[in-house]
Design a protein around this motif. Structure first.
Motif, PDB file in Angstrom:
ATOM      1  N   LEU A  43       0.858  -1.182   0.000  1.00 36.84           N
ATOM      2  CA  LEU A  43       0.000   0.000   0.000  1.00 36.84           C
ATOM      3  C   LEU A  43       0.895   1.233   0.000  1.00 36.84           C
ATOM      4  CD1 LEU A  43      -1.328  -2.380   1.875  1.00 36.84           C
ATOM      5  CD2 LEU A  43      -3.049  -0.640   2.362  1.00 36.84           C
ATOM      6  N   ASP A  44       0.655   2.172  -0.933  1.00 38.34           N
ATOM      7  CA  ASP A  44       1.504   3.365  -0.948  1.00 38.34           C
ATOM      8  C   ASP A  44       1.056   4.362   0.119  1.00 38.34           C
ATOM      9  OD1 ASP A  44      -0.722   4.682  -2.008  1.00 38.34           O
ATOM     10  OD2 ASP A  44       0.388   5.599  -3.660  1.00 38.34           O
ATOM     11  N   GLU A  45       1.803   5.457   0.249  1.00 34.28           N
ATOM     12  CA  GLU A  45       1.551   6.407   1.337  1.00 34.28           C
ATOM     13  C   GLU A  45       0.199   7.119   1.187  1.00 34.28           C
ATOM     14  OE1 GLU A  45       3.477   8.695  -1.949  1.00 34.28           O
ATOM     15  OE2 GLU A  45       3.746   6.719  -1.024  1.00 34.28           O
ATOM     16  N   VAL A  46      -0.270   7.296  -0.065  1.00 33.85           N
ATOM     17  CA  VAL A  46      -1.573   7.938  -0.271  1.00 33.85           C
ATOM     18  C   VAL A  46      -2.691   7.022   0.213  1.00 33.85           C
ATOM     19  CG1 VAL A  46      -3.064   9.104  -1.937  1.00 33.85           C
ATOM     20  CG2 VAL A  46      -0.576   9.096  -2.295  1.00 33.85           C
ATOM     21  N   GLN A  47      -2.528   5.729  -0.047  1.00 27.59           N
ATOM     22  CA  GLN A  47      -3.520   4.770   0.419  1.00 27.59           C
ATOM     23  C   GLN A  47      -3.557   4.711   1.955  1.00 27.59           C
ATOM     24  OE1 GLN A  47      -5.810   2.251  -1.414  1.00 27.59           O
ATOM     25  NE2 GLN A  47      -6.476   2.918   0.597  1.00 27.59           N
ATOM     26  N   ILE A  48      -2.408   4.756   2.589  1.00 27.07           N
ATOM     27  CA  ILE A  48      -2.368   4.757   4.054  1.00 27.07           C
ATOM     28  C   ILE A  48      -3.015   6.030   4.609  1.00 27.07           C
ATOM     29  CG2 ILE A  48      -0.861   4.751   6.074  1.00 27.07           C
ATOM     30  CD1 ILE A  48      -0.979   2.062   4.703  1.00 27.07           C
ATOM     31  N   ARG A  49      -2.782   7.152   3.952  1.00 20.50           N
ATOM     32  CA  ARG A  49      -3.423   8.402   4.372  1.00 20.50           C
ATOM     33  C   ARG A  49      -4.946   8.281   4.281  1.00 20.50           C
ATOM     34  NH1 ARG A  49      -1.789  12.258   0.502  1.00 20.50           N
ATOM     35  NH2 ARG A  49       0.282  11.794   1.324  1.00 20.50           N
ATOM     36  N   ALA A  50      -5.429   7.665   3.221  1.00 21.37           N
ATOM     37  CA  ALA A  50      -6.875   7.466   3.062  1.00 21.37           C
ATOM     38  C   ALA A  50      -7.440   6.587   4.174  1.00 21.37           C
ATOM     39  CB  ALA A  50      -7.164   6.848   1.699  1.00 21.37           C
ATOM     40  N   ILE A  51      -6.703   5.540   4.532  1.00 23.15           N
ATOM     41  CA  ILE A  51      -7.144   4.647   5.613  1.00 23.15           C
ATOM     42  C   ILE A  51      -7.199   5.396   6.944  1.00 23.15           C
ATOM     43  CG2 ILE A  51      -6.423   2.634   6.977  1.00 23.15           C
ATOM     44  CD1 ILE A  51      -5.344   1.483   4.270  1.00 23.15           C
ATOM     45  N   ASN A  52      -6.209   6.220   7.194  1.00 21.41           N
ATOM     46  CA  ASN A  52      -6.218   7.027   8.423  1.00 21.41           C
ATOM     47  C   ASN A  52      -7.431   7.949   8.470  1.00 21.41           C
ATOM     48  OD1 ASN A  52      -3.878   5.931   9.489  1.00 21.41           O
ATOM     49  ND2 ASN A  52      -2.541   7.552   8.710  1.00 21.41           N
ATOM     50  N   MET A  53      -7.721   8.594   7.338  1.00 19.23           N
ATOM     51  CA  MET A  53      -8.832   9.540   7.281  1.00 19.23           C
ATOM     52  C   MET A  53     -10.179   8.827   7.438  1.00 19.23           C
ATOM     53  SD  MET A  53      -7.542  12.028   4.167  1.00 19.23           S
ATOM     54  CE  MET A  53      -9.089  12.930   4.137  1.00 19.23           C
ATOM     55  N   ALA A  54     -10.300   7.662   6.818  1.00 16.29           N
ATOM     56  CA  ALA A  54     -11.587   6.958   6.814  1.00 16.29           C
ATOM     57  C   ALA A  54     -11.864   6.249   8.135  1.00 16.29           C
ATOM     58  CB  ALA A  54     -11.620   5.949   5.675  1.00 16.29           C
ATOM     59  N   ASN A  55     -10.817   5.767   8.793  1.00 14.50           N
ATOM     60  CA  ASN A  55     -11.006   4.930   9.972  1.00 14.50           C
ATOM     61  C   ASN A  55     -10.457   5.526  11.263  1.00 14.50           C
ATOM     62  OD1 ASN A  55     -12.161   2.666   8.459  1.00 14.50           O
ATOM     63  ND2 ASN A  55     -10.109   2.438   7.588  1.00 14.50           N
ATOM     64  N   GLY A  56      -9.988   6.766  11.210  1.00  8.92           N
ATOM     65  CA  GLY A  56      -9.485   7.403  12.418  1.00  8.92           C
ATOM     66  C   GLY A  56      -8.231   6.763  12.967  1.00  8.92           C
ATOM     67  N   LYS A  57      -7.417   6.162  12.095  1.00  9.45           N
ATOM     68  CA  LYS A  57      -6.177   5.536  12.542  1.00  9.45           C
ATOM     69  C   LYS A  57      -5.030   6.534  12.478  1.00  9.45           C
ATOM     70  CE  LYS A  57      -7.489   0.803  11.311  1.00  9.45           C
ATOM     71  NZ  LYS A  57      -7.585   0.357  12.704  1.00  9.45           N
ATOM     72  N   ILE A  58      -3.902   6.159  13.042  1.00  6.85           N
ATOM     73  CA  ILE A  58      -2.722   7.032  13.047  1.00  6.85           C
ATOM     74  C   ILE A  58      -1.512   6.252  12.533  1.00  6.85           C
ATOM     75  CG2 ILE A  58      -3.482   8.665  14.805  1.00  6.85           C
ATOM     76  CD1 ILE A  58      -1.961   6.981  16.885  1.00  6.85           C
ATOM     77  N   LEU A  59      -1.717   5.509  11.450  1.00  4.33           N
ATOM     78  CA  LEU A  59      -0.622   4.739  10.851  1.00  4.33           C
ATOM     79  C   LEU A  59       0.383   5.685  10.206  1.00  4.33           C
ATOM     80  CD1 LEU A  59      -2.806   2.034   9.074  1.00  4.33           C
ATOM     81  CD2 LEU A  59      -1.487   1.722  11.178  1.00  4.33           C
ATOM     82  N   PRO A  60       1.674   5.362  10.239  1.00  6.88           N
ATOM     83  CA  PRO A  60       2.663   6.182   9.536  1.00  6.88           C
ATOM     84  C   PRO A  60       2.324   6.239   8.049  1.00  6.88           C
ATOM     85  CG  PRO A  60       3.739   4.621  11.008  1.00  6.88           C
ATOM     86  CD  PRO A  60       2.300   4.233  10.970  1.00  6.88           C
ATOM     87  N   GLU A  61       2.264   7.437   7.486  1.00 10.94           N
ATOM     88  CA  GLU A  61       1.835   7.592   6.096  1.00 10.94           C
ATOM     89  C   GLU A  61       3.027   7.445   5.167  1.00 10.94           C
ATOM     90  OE1 GLU A  61      -0.459  11.202   5.948  1.00 10.94           O
ATOM     91  OE2 GLU A  61      -2.043  10.357   7.224  1.00 10.94           O
ATOM     92  N   VAL A  62       3.463   6.187   5.055  1.00 12.53           N
ATOM     93  CA  VAL A  62       4.599   5.805   4.219  1.00 12.53           C
ATOM     94  C   VAL A  62       4.234   4.498   3.514  1.00 12.53           C
ATOM     95  CG1 VAL A  62       6.340   6.920   5.666  1.00 12.53           C
ATOM     96  CG2 VAL A  62       5.650   4.553   6.149  1.00 12.53           C
ATOM     97  N   PRO A  63       4.944   4.129   2.431  1.00 15.79           N
ATOM     98  CA  PRO A  63       4.677   2.839   1.786  1.00 15.79           C
ATOM     99  C   PRO A  63       4.772   1.694   2.792  1.00 15.79           C
ATOM    100  CG  PRO A  63       6.098   4.185   0.400  1.00 15.79           C
ATOM    101  CD  PRO A  63       5.960   4.921   1.701  1.00 15.79           C
ATOM    102  N   THR A  64       3.832   0.771   2.687  1.00 13.86           N
ATOM    103  CA  THR A  64       3.694  -0.284   3.699  1.00 13.86           C
ATOM    104  C   THR A  64       3.500  -1.637   3.023  1.00 13.86           C
ATOM    105  OG1 THR A  64       2.676   1.283   5.244  1.00 13.86           O
ATOM    106  CG2 THR A  64       2.283  -1.067   5.644  1.00 13.86           C
ATOM    107  N   LEU A  65       4.166  -2.650   3.566  1.00 12.38           N
ATOM    108  CA  LEU A  65       3.954  -4.033   3.124  1.00 12.38           C
ATOM    109  C   LEU A  65       3.195  -4.797   4.193  1.00 12.38           C
ATOM    110  CD1 LEU A  65       7.223  -5.467   1.472  1.00 12.38           C
ATOM    111  CD2 LEU A  65       5.016  -5.054   0.372  1.00 12.38           C
ATOM    112  N   MET A  66       2.261  -5.643   3.748  1.00 14.05           N
ATOM    113  CA  MET A  66       1.545  -6.536   4.650  1.00 14.05           C
ATOM    114  C   MET A  66       1.765  -7.969   4.181  1.00 14.05           C
ATOM    115  SD  MET A  66      -2.032  -4.498   5.288  1.00 14.05           S
ATOM    116  CE  MET A  66      -2.427  -5.574   6.686  1.00 14.05           C
TER     117      MET A  66
END
Length: 553
Positions: free
Chosen positions: A342-365
């Motif tokens: 997931l790229d940093e824009v996708q993580i930012r969207a997840i934070n905005m939609a779900n009230g999370k505070i994940l680091p807004e950087v590229p992420t591997l799961m």
């Protein structure tokens, strides 16, 4: 977003009986008896092949130009930029409607709201100028066969319809005709526990199937979007996040039953797990997108539910670093069941939609399965690989609720993107490249996307080189629409330049036809066209899809 999800899975509303609706009489004459020397005659494949052979030998002076001319010729053709699919619609004869109603009864409707709903894909930005003339809801293979035979008799187009989750305009009805909604055919016909396979009708959803299988310790390992049905998954050759371990739809279907355009019912194989008997008709139908027949029964390969799993997540400074770790993990021989980027824009969207505070950087799961000791061992090996590629904040969980919460981040990625800009639509596209080119392809694509004024999110099935882009745009703004199409075009051509494909799992439909000549070459497309014309000489099966209109034979 909730409204969209509800509409996809809405219960079928009560249909007005056919007798209560006015059906316009056709202004077209009824079909005349066909010349048996014609390639479209009822003589079938032998007559058609004889016609082609004579033409090739110079035995006829007629020009064999079997291609889709007409007002929609440019749509889907090379360099096309049209999103609205045009088509020639002819009113269906009253006699045709009466023949359908004679055995379908109230499982048929010409109600405009129902036809419009079926003619406008719920998850796609593609549109068509027409909607189906009639929607039918068969309950058996025999009813499907009768519907197809009547359509072939009157040369009325057919659009098979599953869960309506496809992306590239597969269920559009640019020529009107009949939409065959398979939602009433959702029986699980037989489960063979010792053989680890199941026989289902095409309207069964993959989520519902796995709920049925869970008490038996089994599951079906493909996981496309919620709402997808088995028939549509076969038609589009879908995959999902588990494909890196279990393969795509083509690897998990044992055999099919298919109603061909002339009404013949074909069984494509046996229940044996492997066979060397004859042409592989199963693989011919999988990915054919409803252009060769209507799937009425599917035998699926099943897997054992894993005894234990671990879900892990790790952050990176660049998408290239994240992609490099995915590649290194696959090279190491570690058998992960999921590798999602997931790229940093996708993580930012997840934070905005779900009230999370994940680091807004590229992420591997990651997901690792097996015994408790094995899954943990694989997790620690990948943690080491990530550290060697500038990874940070590597976390993993084994407790069921924690795993579900972590994996929910990935599952809700698309809806989070919409929540980021709720007044926008998404041009959703996917490409796939050889694994060694994944980091380069994502990096080049990200540079193009980040330079655009539009919001673009990237998510990847990184373990098999497949990644998606969600390009958010306002379809009422021509400038934004053209910019979204430009980005889509550049991303596809970047993948093709790296020996990749224009679609890893979404399929072709109307949206990706224009790229097939560059990817496959004209001879491959002509071969597809010959198969199509041989099986469907009247071109009734999902016309205007998959094969570009400029391909002639």
């Amino acid at each position: 977003m909730a409204a969209t999800l509800f509409r996809l899975s809405r219960p079928r509303r009560a249909l007005l009986p056919f007798s209560a609706l006015r059906v316009p009489l056709s202004t077209q004459p009824l079909p005349q008896p066909r010349d048996p020397s014609s390639p479209n005659s009822s003589g079938g494949l032998p007559a058609f092949l004889s016609f082609l052979a004579a033409a090739a030998a110079g035995g006829t002076t007629a020009s064999v130009a079997l291609c889709d001319a007409g007002p929609d010729h440019r749509v889907g053709g090379k360099d096309s930029t049209e999103l609205v699919v045009r088509g020639e619609r002819k009113r269906v004869p009253q006699e045709f409607m009466q023949e359908l109603a004679s055995f379908l009864g109230d499982n048929l409707t010409v109600d405009y709201e129902e036809r419009s709903f079926h003619g406008k894909p719920q998850s796609s930005f593609h549109k068509a100028v027409n909607v189906p003339d009639v929607v039918v809801f068969p309950k058996s293979q025999d009813e499907v066969r009768k519907i197809v035979m009547i359509c072939n008799k009157y040369k009325v187009p057919i659009v098979p319809y599953g869960g309506a989750t496809s992306i590239e305009g597969h269920t559009l009805a640019p020529h009107g005709g009949v939409c065959i909604d398979m939602s009433s055919m959702k029986k699980i016909k037989s489960l063979h526990l010792e053989d680890m396979d199941v026989v289902v009708e095409p309207g069964v959803g993959w989520i519902e199937l796995n709920e049925y299988l869970k008490p038996h310790g089994l599951f079906f390992p493909l996981d496309p979007g919620p709402g997808a049905t088995i028939g549509g998954m076969c038609a589009t050759r879908c995959s999902g996040s588990l494909a890196v371990r279990y393969g795509t739809m083509r690897d998990n279907v044992i055999n099919l039953q298919v109603v061909l355009p002339d009404g013949d019912v074909v069984k494509t194989g046996s229940r044996a797990r492997k066979s060397a008997a004859g042409y592989d008709l199963t693989r011919l139908i999988i990915g054919s997108e409803g252009t060769l027949g209507v799937i009425t029964e599917v035998t699926l390969r099943l897997q054992k539910l894993p005894s234990h799993s671990v879900v892990a997540m790790c952050n990176f400074q660049t998408v290239k670093d994240a992609a490099d770790v995915a590649i290194a993990t696959m090279h190491s021989g570690i058998q992960v069941s999921r590798v999602e980027l997931l790229d940093e824009v996708q993580i930012r969207a997840i934070n905005m939609a779900n009230g999370k505070i994940l680091p807004e950087v590229p992420t591997l799961m990651f997901e690792f399965i097996g015994t408790e000791a094995y899954a943990l061992e694989q997790t620690l090996l990948v943690q080491k690989i990530a550290a060697e590629h500038h990874g940070s904040d590597f976390v993993f969980v084994e407790e069921p609720n924690a795993k579900e919460e972590l994996w929910k981040i990935r599952k809700e990625a698309l809806w989070a993107g919409f929540a980021m800009e709720p007044d926008r639509q998404a041009m959703i596209t996917d490409v796939c490249v050889p694994l060694s080119r994944l980091a380069e392809c994502i990096s080049v694509s990200k540079q193009l996307l980040d330079a655009s004024p539009l919001t673009c999110l990237v998510i990847a099935h990184a373990g098999d080189g497949n990644f998606h882009t969600f390009i958010l745009f306002d379809p009422s703004q021509e400038e934004e629409r053209r910019e979204a199409e430009r980005l889509n075009h550049l991303m596809v051509h970047t993948a093709l330049s790296m020996e990749g494909t224009c679609t890893g799992e979404h399929g072709v439909g109307t949206g990706k036809m224009k790229y097939l000549e560059k990817e496959l070459g004209m001879e491959s497309l002509r071969t597809m066209k010959r198969i199509k014309v041989a099986l469907d000489p009247n071109n009734i099966m999902n016309p205007g899809k998959l094969i570009p209109p400029h391909v002639c034979i």
